[in-house]
Design a protein around this motif. Structure first.
Motif, PDB file in Angstrom:
ATOM      1  N   ILE A  35       0.868  -1.176   0.000  1.00 53.80           N
ATOM      2  CA  ILE A  35       0.000   0.000   0.000  1.00 53.80           C
ATOM      3  C   ILE A  35       0.903   1.223   0.000  1.00 53.80           C
ATOM      4  O   ILE A  35       1.794   1.350   0.839  1.00 53.80           O
ATOM      5  CB  ILE A  35      -0.917   0.011   1.242  1.00 53.80           C
ATOM      6  N   VAL A  36       0.667   2.131  -0.959  1.00 58.35           N
ATOM      7  CA  VAL A  36       1.490   3.339  -1.067  1.00 58.35           C
ATOM      8  C   VAL A  36       0.558   4.524  -1.323  1.00 58.35           C
ATOM      9  O   VAL A  36      -0.105   4.584  -2.366  1.00 58.35           O
ATOM     10  CB  VAL A  36       2.532   3.233  -2.198  1.00 58.35           C
ATOM     11  N   ILE A  37       0.516   5.453  -0.372  1.00 56.07           N
ATOM     12  CA  ILE A  37      -0.330   6.633  -0.478  1.00 56.07           C
ATOM     13  C   ILE A  37       0.564   7.868  -0.425  1.00 56.07           C
ATOM     14  O   ILE A  37       1.356   8.032   0.513  1.00 56.07           O
ATOM     15  CB  ILE A  37      -1.363   6.703   0.670  1.00 56.07           C
ATOM     16  N   ALA A  38       0.451   8.754  -1.421  1.00 57.04           N
ATOM     17  CA  ALA A  38       1.300   9.942  -1.516  1.00 57.04           C
ATOM     18  C   ALA A  38       0.485  11.206  -1.251  1.00 57.04           C
ATOM     19  O   ALA A  38      -0.694  11.290  -1.604  1.00 57.04           O
ATOM     20  CB  ALA A  38       1.937  10.024  -2.903  1.00 57.04           C
ATOM     21  N   VAL A  60       7.418  18.270  -3.620  1.00 55.67           N
ATOM     22  CA  VAL A  60       7.907  17.592  -2.416  1.00 55.67           C
ATOM     23  C   VAL A  60       6.706  17.080  -1.643  1.00 55.67           C
ATOM     24  O   VAL A  60       5.661  17.721  -1.593  1.00 55.67           O
ATOM     25  CB  VAL A  60       8.729  18.561  -1.532  1.00 55.67           C
ATOM     26  N   GLY A  61       6.852  15.910  -1.042  1.00 52.88           N
ATOM     27  CA  GLY A  61       5.756  15.370  -0.242  1.00 52.88           C
ATOM     28  C   GLY A  61       6.223  14.176   0.550  1.00 52.88           C
ATOM     29  O   GLY A  61       7.396  14.036   0.860  1.00 52.88           O
ATOM     30  N   ALA A  62       5.277  13.332   0.876  1.00 47.13           N
ATOM     31  CA  ALA A  62       5.591  12.135   1.665  1.00 47.13           C
ATOM     32  C   ALA A  62       4.723  10.983   1.201  1.00 47.13           C
ATOM     33  O   ALA A  62       3.670  11.180   0.569  1.00 47.13           O
ATOM     34  CB  ALA A  62       5.375  12.403   3.140  1.00 47.13           C
ATOM     35  N   LEU A  63       5.186   9.787   1.530  1.00 47.89           N
ATOM     36  CA  LEU A  63       4.450   8.567   1.184  1.00 47.89           C
ATOM     37  C   LEU A  63       4.266   7.721   2.419  1.00 47.89           C
ATOM     38  O   LEU A  63       5.213   7.518   3.190  1.00 47.89           O
ATOM     39  CB  LEU A  63       5.215   7.766   0.129  1.00 47.89           C
ATOM     40  N   LEU A  64       3.047   7.244   2.611  1.00 47.52           N
ATOM     41  CA  LEU A  64       2.766   6.219   3.595  1.00 47.52           C
ATOM     42  C   LEU A  64       2.915   4.880   2.898  1.00 47.52           C
ATOM     43  O   LEU A  64       2.208   4.600   1.916  1.00 47.52           O
ATOM     44  CB  LEU A  64       1.353   6.378   4.141  1.00 47.52           C
ATOM     45  N   HIS A  80      -2.567   7.180  12.647  1.00 50.13           N
ATOM     46  CA  HIS A  80      -3.410   6.042  13.038  1.00 50.13           C
ATOM     47  C   HIS A  80      -2.857   4.728  12.490  1.00 50.13           C
ATOM     48  O   HIS A  80      -2.731   3.740  13.225  1.00 50.13           O
ATOM     49  CB  HIS A  80      -4.830   6.259  12.522  1.00 50.13           C
ATOM     50  N   ILE A  81      -2.540   4.714  11.207  1.00 52.45           N
ATOM     51  CA  ILE A  81      -2.088   3.472  10.569  1.00 52.45           C
ATOM     52  C   ILE A  81      -0.748   3.017  11.145  1.00 52.45           C
ATOM     53  O   ILE A  81      -0.552   1.820  11.450  1.00 52.45           O
ATOM     54  CB  ILE A  81      -1.999   3.650   9.042  1.00 52.45           C
ATOM     55  N   LEU A  82       0.184   3.945  11.317  1.00 54.77           N
ATOM     56  CA  LEU A  82       1.494   3.571  11.843  1.00 54.77           C
ATOM     57  C   LEU A  82       1.385   3.051  13.274  1.00 54.77           C
ATOM     58  O   LEU A  82       2.099   2.119  13.660  1.00 54.77           O
ATOM     59  CB  LEU A  82       2.444   4.765  11.780  1.00 54.77           C
ATOM     60  N   GLU A  83       0.501   3.631  14.051  1.00 54.99           N
ATOM     61  CA  GLU A  83       0.325   3.190  15.434  1.00 54.99           C
ATOM     62  C   GLU A  83      -0.288   1.796  15.512  1.00 54.99           C
ATOM     63  O   GLU A  83       0.121   0.966  16.340  1.00 54.99           O
ATOM     64  CB  GLU A  83      -0.562   4.174  16.193  1.00 54.99           C
ATOM     65  N   HIS A  84      -1.250   1.512  14.632  1.00 54.55           N
ATOM     66  CA  HIS A  84      -1.986   0.252  14.723  1.00 54.55           C
ATOM     67  C   HIS A  84      -1.403  -0.874  13.872  1.00 54.55           C
ATOM     68  O   HIS A  84      -1.587  -2.051  14.194  1.00 54.55           O
ATOM     69  CB  HIS A  84      -3.450   0.470  14.331  1.00 54.55           C
ATOM     70  N   PHE A 127      -3.928  13.931   5.903  1.00 54.13           N
ATOM     71  CA  PHE A 127      -3.074  12.795   5.544  1.00 54.13           C
ATOM     72  C   PHE A 127      -2.214  12.376   6.724  1.00 54.13           C
ATOM     73  O   PHE A 127      -2.062  11.175   7.005  1.00 54.13           O
ATOM     74  CB  PHE A 127      -2.191  13.176   4.352  1.00 54.13           C
ATOM     75  N   LEU A 128      -1.649  13.342   7.429  1.00 51.70           N
ATOM     76  CA  LEU A 128      -0.795  13.019   8.568  1.00 51.70           C
ATOM     77  C   LEU A 128      -1.595  12.357   9.688  1.00 51.70           C
ATOM     78  O   LEU A 128      -1.075  11.494  10.408  1.00 51.70           O
ATOM     79  CB  LEU A 128      -0.091  14.272   9.078  1.00 51.70           C
TER      80      LEU A 128
END
Length: 204
Positions: free
Chosen positions: A159-162, A195-199, A175-179, A169-170
């Motif tokens: 799963i890749v969300i940009a 510039v951005g970030a990806l989960l 939530h996702i990183l914690e769980h 988004f943060l």
């Protein structure tokens, strides 16, 4: 690289301008997307560059959630030879998606629906779930969390969300990183100011 004045090149894809004759014809026919589906979001470039840089095992099946004109999914079809399902809540965006796919010599399967419509039956058969700029309102936080949670629990492999790191988004990332774990990766698309970030969740 195309020399057509009605097309621009983004991450190796030919993307029609608003002046493109077929885009103008769609607008004249009354197909005017809402939900910001006409915008070419910068996070798509981040997502495509990240996938190009990190994808060693090519996915066979990809869902592009909140696809808009569908650049990320079309890129996966063209460069990863994957089968693409492109989901968007706005039915009026689908002709623009199909036009962009055709211009690039690819095919996608359009699905009109919301994030919460992606069930475990479809996600369990998906190698890669992607999304770019899909969490720009606070009201989208819970649906995006629910979609990612269902994908993880259903066995979606990656799963890749940009996103350009908006607050909604943060909140999803927290939530996702914690769980479930995963990574939040900052990224810059080369030769651009984007510039951005990806989960990123590796769920194989």
């Amino acid at each position: 690289m195309t020399t057509d004045k009605h097309l621009r090149v983004i991450s190796g894809l030919s993307v029609p301008y608003a002046s493109h004759p077929q885009v103008r014809a769609l607008k004249r026919s009354g197909r005017r997307p809402s939900l910001h589906g006409t915008k070419l979001w910068g996070a798509s470039q981040i997502l495509m560059d990240y996938l190009a840089s990190t994808t060693q095992t090519q996915p066979k099946t990809v869902i592009d959630a909140g696809c808009g004109w569908g650049l990320s999914g079309i890129w996966c079809a063209k460069h990863l030879q994957a089968t693409i399902a492109s989901l968007d809540a706005d039915p009026d965006v689908i002709p623009y998606l199909e036009l962009t796919a055709k211009i690039n010599g690819t095919e996608v399967t359009p699905i009109v629906g919301r994030f919460e419509d992606l069930g475990s039956d479809l996600l369990s058969a998906t190698d890669l779930l992607i999304g770019a700029d899909i969490c720009f309102w606070d009201e989208l936080v819970d649906p995006v969390i629910a979609m990612i949670t269902t994908a993880i629990e259903s066995g979606t492999k990656r799963i890749v969300i940009a996103d350009p790191q908006r607050a909604p988004f943060l909140a999803v990332c927290e939530h996702i990183l914690e769980h479930f774990g995963g990574e939040l990766i900052e990224w810059r698309a080369p030769a651009t100011k984007t510039v951005g970030a990806l989960l990123v969740i590796e769920n194989a």
